[in-house]
Design a protein around this motif. Structure first.
Motif, short mmCIF file in Angstrom:
data_model
loop_
_atom_site.label_atom_id
_atom_site.label_comp_id
_atom_site.label_asym_id
_atom_site.label_seq_id
_atom_site.Cartn_x
_atom_site.Cartn_y
_atom_site.Cartn_z
N VAL A 127 81.95 -12.36 36.30
CA VAL A 127 82.70 -13.46 35.67
C VAL A 127 81.73 -14.55 35.22
O VAL A 127 81.84 -15.08 34.10
CB VAL A 127 83.75 -14.03 36.63
N HIS A 128 80.75 -14.90 36.06
CA HIS A 128 79.72 -15.86 35.64
C HIS A 128 78.97 -15.34 34.41
O HIS A 128 78.70 -16.09 33.46
CB HIS A 128 78.74 -16.12 36.78
N LEU A 129 78.64 -14.05 34.43
CA LEU A 129 77.90 -13.46 33.31
C LEU A 129 78.73 -13.53 32.02
O LEU A 129 78.19 -13.86 30.96
CB LEU A 129 77.54 -12.02 33.64
N PHE A 130 80.00 -13.22 32.12
CA PHE A 130 80.86 -13.24 30.94
C PHE A 130 80.80 -14.59 30.23
O PHE A 130 80.66 -14.67 29.00
CB PHE A 130 82.31 -12.93 31.35
N PHE A 131 80.86 -15.67 31.01
CA PHE A 131 80.85 -16.99 30.40
C PHE A 131 79.46 -17.41 29.94
O PHE A 131 79.30 -18.06 28.90
CB PHE A 131 81.43 -18.02 31.36
N LEU A 132 78.42 -17.05 30.69
CA LEU A 132 77.07 -17.41 30.29
C LEU A 132 76.70 -16.78 28.95
O LEU A 132 76.15 -17.45 28.07
CB LEU A 132 76.07 -16.96 31.36
N VAL A 133 77.01 -15.50 28.79
CA VAL A 133 76.70 -14.82 27.52
C VAL A 133 77.51 -15.43 26.38
O VAL A 133 77.01 -15.60 25.26
CB VAL A 133 76.95 -13.30 27.65
N GLY A 134 78.77 -15.74 26.66
CA GLY A 134 79.56 -16.49 25.70
C GLY A 134 80.08 -15.73 24.51
O GLY A 134 80.52 -16.34 23.54
N HIS A 135 80.08 -14.41 24.57
CA HIS A 135 80.56 -13.61 23.45
C HIS A 135 82.06 -13.39 23.58
O HIS A 135 82.54 -12.88 24.58
CB HIS A 135 79.85 -12.26 23.40
N GLY A 136 82.81 -13.75 22.55
CA GLY A 136 84.23 -13.43 22.53
C GLY A 136 85.06 -14.17 23.55
O GLY A 136 86.02 -13.61 24.10
N ILE A 137 84.73 -15.44 23.83
CA ILE A 137 85.54 -16.22 24.77
C ILE A 137 86.79 -16.72 24.06
O ILE A 137 86.72 -17.54 23.15
CB ILE A 137 84.75 -17.40 25.34
N THR A 138 87.93 -16.20 24.46
CA THR A 138 89.23 -16.65 23.95
C THR A 138 90.17 -16.78 25.14
O THR A 138 89.86 -16.32 26.25
CB THR A 138 89.82 -15.66 22.94
#
Length: 386
Positions: free
Chosen positions: A209-220
């Motif tokens: 979950v931390h990685l998902f936000f750090l990378v920042g691709h496709g945040i909706t």
């Protein structure tokens, strides 16, 4: 199931030309390897400095003190060079997954575990006076790094993610508390119940979950809601890690606690089964989890290829991190550390391979020069945890 970056030296040998000399592709690969090694050494140096400056290892002497090992996770999971800063930041929640695991496993009373879990659930740094000193320090450090990462995400990607990482820390600590209660009270959970909780206590969801936000691709809004629900793209790697860990080939070299095992729960439910048959059953479950993960990676998701690759790489790294030898060491991990961080390609081979020549404006040639940092390889003394 292997990590391409971790096998790069083998690939270099396969690229050797027919006459035994390096061809242009191999020359480029050698350049790439040494430049990236220098980058990774710098990242590790920054991670180690952060960890030492934090001071947690001096306060929680019972806990693991392994920044090099923790850094190897993001090195494997996010191999793209452009994610250098995110590898450093991702090491921080990984470190706290290990540290908090040690708190619940090897230090403290059940009452203290309950208080710490309640503090994490409240997420209020002004309301932790009832905690022991080491738990106060751990909570404040956890609170700070979570907010710092949320600030990075907000600044760089325009989304405030704070509720999602907070939720994963709450889920993780609640799962740790469930395990602590089971074993403090001598309760033996059903194998399925243990595994459901163990998928959460693996810490994989917290990290991804931390990685998902750090990378920042496709945040909706839709993708965030999906991540918060812990889809199979997250739960499958978590199950693979939990089951690999519970195969119990050896304990972690610094782990003195006891937090149960799926194998033991399974044997209690299946009294006629042998230990070897139980282990075969677990390996079969790992195989099925891999099949499920592969299926998920081919399904229509609102996730980026980077996040999907990170999920796969997490699963690939599990076998490296949990294949202990008889001496309670991690031979595969140590081999990869030596290859990726310590042993650059020898200078004479680099110079031989770096005979790439550019035609300049005047028709002359110029030889590629290498930065001095490439030859700087950390010694074993730098990282006593190995």
């Amino acid at each position: 199931m292997s990590l391409p970056r971790f096998n790069i030296k083998k690939h270099l040998k396969d690229l050797q030309g027919k006459d035994g000399k390096a061809d242009a592709i191999q020359e480029l690969a050698i350049l790439d390897f040494n430049i990236l090694q220098s980058m990774h050494q710098s990242e590790l140096k920054e991670v180690t400095k952060w960890w030492r400056d934090l001071g947690i290892s001096q306060e929680l002497r019972f806990a693991r003190d392994q920044p090099l090992k923790w850094y190897m996770w993001p090195l494997a999971v996010l191999p793209n060079p452009k994610f250098s800063r995110y590898r450093i930041e991702l090491t921080k929640p990984i470190a706290f997954v290990y540290i908090i695991d040690d708190i619940y496993d090897v230090h403290g009373t059940l009452d203290e575990f309950v208080q710490f879990t309640e503090a994490v659930n409240r997420w209020d740094p002004t309301d932790i006076n009832q905690l022991p000193r080491n738990m106060k320090l751990c909570f404040m450090a956890l609170h700070n790094i979570t907010n710092e990462i949320a600030y990075i995400v907000l600044k760089e990607h325009g989304w405030n993610p704070i509720n999602s990482p907070k939720k994963t820390w709450r889920d993780l600590c609640n799962a740790f508390l469930v395990e602590a209660k089971w074993f403090a009270e001598g309760d033996s959970p059903k194998a399925d119940e243990y595994l459901r909780n163990g998928v959460t206590s693996s810490g994989v969801a917290t990290v991804l979950v931390h990685l998902f936000f750090l990378v920042g691709h496709g945040i909706t809004r839709d993708s965030v809601d999906l991540v918060d629900s812990i889809p199979k793209l997250i739960s499958c790697p978590a199950m693979i890690l939990r089951l690999w860990d519970d195969l119990g080939s050896a304990k972690d070299e610094n782990q003195k606690g006891y937090d149960g095992s799926y194998v033991e729960c399974y044997l209690k439910e299946n009294a006629t089964s042998s230990l070897e048959s139980a282990r075969r059953h677990v390996r079969h479950m790992i195989s099925n989890a891999w099949k499920e993960l592969n299926k998920e990676c081919l399904s229509p998701y609102p996730f980026s290829p980077t996040f999907i690759e990170a999920s796969l790489n997490t699963s690939r790294m599990v076998q490296v991190m949990y294949s202990y030898g008889n001496d309670q060491r991690l031979p595969a991990l140590e081999q990869h550390i030596t290859s990726l961080l310590k042993e650059s390609i020898p200078n004479k081979e680099i110079l031989k391979a770096a005979s790439i020549k550019d035609t300049n404006v005047s028709g002359g040639t110029s030889r590629i020069e290498f930065p001095k940092e490439i030859s700087r390889i950390p010694s074993r003394k730098d990282y006593p945890e190995l």
